[in-house]
Design a protein around this motif. Structure first.
Motif, PDB file in Angstrom:
ATOM      1  N   UNK A   7       0.480  -1.694   0.233  1.00 32.84           N
ATOM      2  CA  UNK A   7       0.050   0.019   0.213  1.00 32.84           C
ATOM      3  C   UNK A   7       0.810   1.301   0.109  1.00 32.84           C
ATOM      4  N   UNK A   8       1.689   1.073   0.972  1.00 36.61           N
ATOM      5  CA  UNK A   8       2.666   2.261   1.243  1.00 36.61           C
ATOM      6  C   UNK A   8       3.348   2.856  -0.074  1.00 36.61           C
ATOM      7  N   UNK A   9       4.160   1.782  -1.161  1.00 36.85           N
ATOM      8  CA  UNK A   9       4.544   1.392  -2.360  1.00 36.85           C
ATOM      9  C   UNK A   9       3.597   2.332  -3.381  1.00 36.85           C
ATOM     10  N   UNK A  10       1.965   1.221  -3.557  1.00 34.13           N
ATOM     11  CA  UNK A  10       1.601   1.966  -4.605  1.00 34.13           C
ATOM     12  C   UNK A  10       0.991   3.692  -4.722  1.00 34.13           C
ATOM     13  N   UNK A  11       1.330   4.429  -3.330  1.00 34.89           N
ATOM     14  CA  UNK A  11       0.292   5.338  -3.137  1.00 34.89           C
ATOM     15  C   UNK A  11       1.578   6.345  -3.476  1.00 34.89           C
ATOM     16  N   UNK A  12       2.741   5.881  -3.625  1.00 34.53           N
ATOM     17  CA  UNK A  12       3.642   6.763  -4.403  1.00 34.53           C
ATOM     18  C   UNK A  12       4.364   6.776  -5.135  1.00 34.53           C
TER      19      UNK A  12
END
Lengths: 242, 242, 242, 242
Positions: free
Chosen positions: B87-92
Motif C-alpha cells: 500500500x505504501x509503495x502504490x501510494x507513491x
C-alpha cells in the motif's frame, strides 16, 4: 462398468468424482454464459454457429450424465421423478424439442435451458442451506406473505381512489395501481408512477410508515432462518461446553 | 539513528510516534482532498501549480516514511511484500511514474493515488475491526454471494424474456437486463429502466418478494460479524461475571 | 412566588406542572405549524397579520417561561449555559432580532425558530431514550461513520473515472460524483444521475454489493442501541429471576 | 335451529364450520377481485351486469352471515359493537346505501367494501399474530413514531431553506418539502423532487446518514415484535428443557 459410473456421478470423496463434478459445474456456467451471449443483438453468423456447436456439445454431455444417473440409480423411477431427475431432464429438453418445433415461436421454452442453473444446486452447499432454511421457515413465510399481499392490495385500492382522477393514464384501475404499490412498498421507487395529489401523498406517507415494517418481515424471516441454517456448528460448540 | 526512526514510525504509546502518526494521517486526508480538487473542471493555472506542489510535498514525505519503514523493519523483504508495504509503495508510485509516462493516457494509474486512503487503515481502529470481521465471515459471505449472483442472473433472464420485445432499446440482451436486475434487487431503482409489460411487472413482483430477503443476507452477515468484531469486551465482561 | 413558579416549570408529579407542560408542548407544536404555514406562497395579508400575532404571543409565553426557569434555577449561570438553557434562548432569539435586522436577508436565522422543537425533548421520554442511546453507542457510530465516509468517497472516485468522459455534465468532478455515491449507497436512487458506461455499471454492482452492508452498520448500531435504551425493564426482570 | 347456526358460524373444529369458513373466505377474495375488475376502464355493459350480480349475491350471503352471527351471539349488543361486528356491518353497508344515494358522487363510500378484507382476519392466524404484536409494542412504536415525525419535519424545513429559491416549483413551502423528506427518508426516491443546490445536497447527506437509522426503528420494532408473537413455542421448548 456400473460401479465405475456410480463412482463418477455420485458425490463422494474420491478424486475422480470430484473432477467430474467440477467439469459439470464448469460446463453449466459455461453454457449459461453462451446462453446469455446468444441474446445479444447483431451477432455475426459465424458466432452463432460456434454458440450452436457449444450448445450441442454441452447438451450431449448433460444427456450422458442424465442417462448415467438413471443407469446407476437404485430405483430408476424414483430418480426420474425426483427434484434433480426432473431438473436434469428439463435442462436438456429444449435442445431436443428444437428439432421438432420452431422455438422462435416458443421463446419461453428456450428459457427452460436456465434449469441448468438448478443443476448447480446438487454441488452447491450454499443452495442446500437455502433449501433447508426455506423448509424451516415455510409456515411463517406463508403467513406473512398473506399479510404483505393484503397490504399491497390495500395500498393499491387507496391510491386508486386518490389518484385515478388526477392521473387516469397511470392509475387507470386497481390492477395498474398495484404496480405502484409494489414499487413503493419495496422502496424501489422507479419514479415512473407517483402520487401528485395532496391526498395521495398523505396516504403514501401513512402506507409507507405502516408498510415498510410489514413488507420487511418475510424477508427478515428468510434472512434469519438462513443464518440459522448456516451456523449449525454454534450449537455443537455449546453442546461441547455443556 | 535507527532507534530514533523506529520510535517515530512504529505505533507505540510515545508522544513522538503519536505526533508523527497524526501528521501522516493529516497529510493523507489533505492529499486526498487536493486529489479531489484536481478533478474540478475549469481550474486556474495558478491553482494547478499549487496543487502540483502540494502533491510533490506529500509524496516526498510519504517516500521518506516508506524508506524509513523499510530501514527499521526487522525483515526488509517481509515488510516490502506485506499488505501495508505494498500500500505504501502504490501510494507513491503514480507520482514517480508521471515523469516517465504521460498519465493523461493512463488515467486509471492516477487512481492508484487513492491507495493512500488505505494507509489510514494502519492507524484506524475501525478499519482493523472491519478487516477482522471480513475474515471471520469470509466463508458465509462467499456462499451467499453465489446465491445472490444466481438470483440477479435469473432475474435478468426473466425480465429479458418479458421486456425484450416491448423495450428492445433497454433490454437488448441479458447483459443489459443485468443492469436492471442489480438496480432493482438492491432497491436503488434509478428509474432509467423498468418493466412496462404486464408479464414483466408480475415477474418483478415475484422477484422482489423473493429477492429482497436473499440480497439482504450477505449484507446482513457483514453487519452482524462487524458488530461482533467491535464488541469483544462483552465476552470479557461475561467472563469476569463467571 | 418563587416556590409557585418552581412548582410550575419543574417536571414533577403535581397537577399544576403537568398542565403547564401540556400547555407549553401544545404551544411549541402550534407555533411550529404556524411557522410552516408562513412559508406558503401567495398568503393573504390578513393571514400574515394573524400568523405574526400568534408568533408574538408564543414568543411572549416562551420568554416568560425562559425567565421563570432562570429565576427558579439553583445556579443561574449553569442553567443559562446548559443544553436546555441554550435551546430556550435560541427559540426566542430570532423574534427579538427581527426588530433590529431585516430577516429577509438573514433567512437562515429564521430557521432558529425551529429550535423550539428541541424544547419538546424536555418533556419527551422517547427523545431522552434517543439521547441516552446515542451516548451509549457514540464510539462505535464514529468508528463506522469513518468507514462509511471512506466508502462513499471511494465510490465517488471510482465512478468519476468511469463516467466522467461519457457524462461530463453529471460527473464533472469527484465532488459532483459524491452526490451520486450518497444517493446510490443509501439506495434512495432518485434517478437524476446514474452510470451509463459498461465499466461504470459493473463498478456500481460491486460497490452496491460491498457497500449496502457497510452503510447499514451505523444505522444498525443506532437502531440496536435505541432498542436497548428503551427496554431497561428486561434486565430488571432477569435480575428478579436470579 | 340456533344450535345449528352456532355450529356453522363459530370457529370450532367441526367439519361443517370449517367448510362454511372456507366458503366465506373464498367469497371475500372473490368479491375483492370483482371489486378490482369494476375499476377497469372501458368495461362492456354485459360485464358490468355480471359484476353487479356477483356483488349482489355476495352481499346477500354476507348479510345472512352477519344476521346469523347476531342471532347466535350470547350478548347481541356486545357483538354488534365489537371489532368484527362493525367490520361485518361496514362490509355490507355500501351496497344498501347505493340504493338511496348516488355512489358516484360518494366514491370514498365504495371503498368501504374493502372492509371485507378485514373479515378475513377472523380466520387468519397471521393477522391475529399481527394484532397481538401491535398491542405488545404499541408504546414503543408511538414513542419512535414521534421521533420519526420530528425528523421528517426537520428534514423538510432544512431542504425548504436550501432549495426554495433554486426550485420554487418543487419546494414552494414546508408542506411540499415534506413530500420530498418522506420519499427520501424511506429511501423510495421516486426522483420527482431532489435537491440541486450544493447546500441542499450536503444537507441531504447528513439527513440520510442520521435519518435512515431512526426511520428504521419503528419498522424494526414492528418486525421484531411480530417475530416474537409468531414464535411462542420457543419459550415452551425452553420451559420443557428446564
Amino acid at each position: 462398468m456400473k460401479t465405475y459410473l456410480k463412482d463418477l456421478v455420485e458425490i463422494n470423496g474420491t478424486k475422480k468424482s470430484r473432477r467430474f463434478a467440477y467439469f459439470i459445474q464448469f460446463l453449466i456456467i459455461f453454457s449459461v454464459i453462451t446462453f446469455s451471449i446468444e441474446t445479444l443483438p447483431d451477432l455475426k453468423p459465424q458466432t452463432r454457429v460456434v454458440l450452436k456447436a457449444i450448445e450441442a456439445f454441452s447438451v450431449i454431455i448433460f444427456t450422458f450424465e442424465y442417462l448415467a444417473r438413471i443407469y446407476v440409480a437404485d430405483s430408476k423411477p424414483k430418480f426420474v421423478f425426483s427434484f434433480f431427475g426432473i431438473v436434469d431432464f428439463l435442462a436438456i429438453l429444449p435442445f431436443y424439442l428444437s428439432f421438432g418445433i420452431d422455438l422462435r415461436s416458443l421463446r419461453l421454452l428456450r428459457m427452460f435451458r436456465l434449469f441448468r442453473l438448478f443443476k448447480l444446486v446438487r454441488y452447491n452447499k450454499a443452495m442446500h442451506h437455502f433449501a433447508n432454511a426455506m423448509k424451516l421457515a415455510k409456515e411463517q413465510i406463508i403467513l406473512f406473505m398473506i399479510i404483505t399481499l393484503m397490504l399491497i392490495y390495500f395500498a393499491a385500492v387507496g391510491i386508486y381512489y386518490f389518484e385515478n382522477e388526477a392521473q387516469p393514464e397511470h392509475f387507470s384501475s386497481i390492477f395498474s395501481s398495484l404496480w405502484w404499490s409494489i414499487v413503493t412498498l419495496t422502496t424501489v421507487g422507479y419514479g415512473d408512477v407517483y402520487p401528485i395529489t395532496v391526498g395521495g401523498r398523505i396516504f403514501t406517507f401513512f402506507i409507507l410508515m405502516i408498510g415498510l415494517g410489514i413488507v420487511a418481515i418475510p424477508t427478515g424471516i428468510i434472512s434469519s432462518s438462513l443464518t440459522k441454517a448456516v451456523e449449525p456448528h454454534d450449537d455443537e460448540k455449546e453442546d461441547k461446553l455443556k
